[in-house]
Design an enzyme around this catalytic site. Sequence first.
Site, mmCIF file in Angstrom:
data_model
loop_
_atom_site.group_PDB
_atom_site.id
_atom_site.type_symbol
_atom_site.label_atom_id
_atom_site.label_comp_id
_atom_site.label_asym_id
_atom_site.label_seq_id
_atom_site.Cartn_x
_atom_site.Cartn_y
_atom_site.Cartn_z
ATOM 1 N N VAL A 144 0.867 -1.175 0.000
ATOM 2 C CA VAL A 144 0.000 0.000 0.000
ATOM 3 C C VAL A 144 0.907 1.230 0.000
ATOM 4 O O VAL A 144 2.035 1.201 0.506
ATOM 5 C CB VAL A 144 -0.949 0.035 1.215
ATOM 6 C CG1 VAL A 144 -2.023 -1.038 1.094
ATOM 7 C CG2 VAL A 144 -0.188 -0.094 2.520
ATOM 8 N N SER A 145 0.404 2.332 -0.585
ATOM 9 C CA SER A 145 1.242 3.510 -0.804
ATOM 10 C C SER A 145 1.413 4.378 0.431
ATOM 11 O O SER A 145 2.417 5.090 0.556
ATOM 12 C CB SER A 145 0.667 4.353 -1.945
ATOM 13 O OG SER A 145 0.613 3.605 -3.137
ATOM 14 N N THR A 146 0.434 4.365 1.326
ATOM 15 C CA THR A 146 0.523 5.227 2.514
ATOM 16 C C THR A 146 0.408 4.386 3.776
ATOM 17 O O THR A 146 -0.139 3.271 3.758
ATOM 18 C CB THR A 146 -0.589 6.290 2.505
ATOM 19 O OG1 THR A 146 -1.865 5.626 2.536
ATOM 20 C CG2 THR A 146 -0.504 7.154 1.244
#
Length: 211
Positions: A13-15
């Site tokens: 996941v990016s964050t």
Amino acid sequence: MIPEGVSLGYARVSTKDQNLESQRQALMAAGCYDVYADQGKSGATMTRPELDACLRALQPGNTLVVTQLDRLGRTMRGLVELLDTLKENKVAFRSLTEGIDTTTMQGRMMFGVIASVAEMERELIRERTMAGLAVATGKGGRPPSLQPHDVSEARRLRENEKWSLDRIAEKFKVSRSTIIRALRQDGLAGAGYAGVKPAASPREPTDGTST
């Protein structure tokens, strides 16, 4: 040591506030022996420690599984390079969402399509790079306003037909300065080509003979 023939999952996941649990559950349900996960890592960055660890753990006969292709990266080129590396290491690949499975004929065909798109992307990048270099070195870019045969005709009209520079420019749909530059480069830098319009020279009409 990872057992031979098992699947390893990779999630990302990016964050940091996004949840990895749905990806983990999907990968475990797909039969993964273990799941590696990067949290707060963009697909555009190459610093993904858990992906690196997963790739080191994979042995010939293992399978890398992701929930969807963009978990591995955002660029087609980077994705295909990674899948090529897996193929060289005799590691299979599955993407659950896209239905890609390189252990099957259909999956290998889908991978071939992806590879072809990536090759086209590489060719486009190469062409744009070469075009940019050509412009930078003065060997390409925008074509000249007047071709050699246009310059020859402009010279003929100027010398033989006594047309004014304005009238020649209007014929070729270019500026007066373009005609002046073209004739100057063609070796006709004498009177009337210096780029200064004589004050006593009236603008010639579009039709009719030159005065």
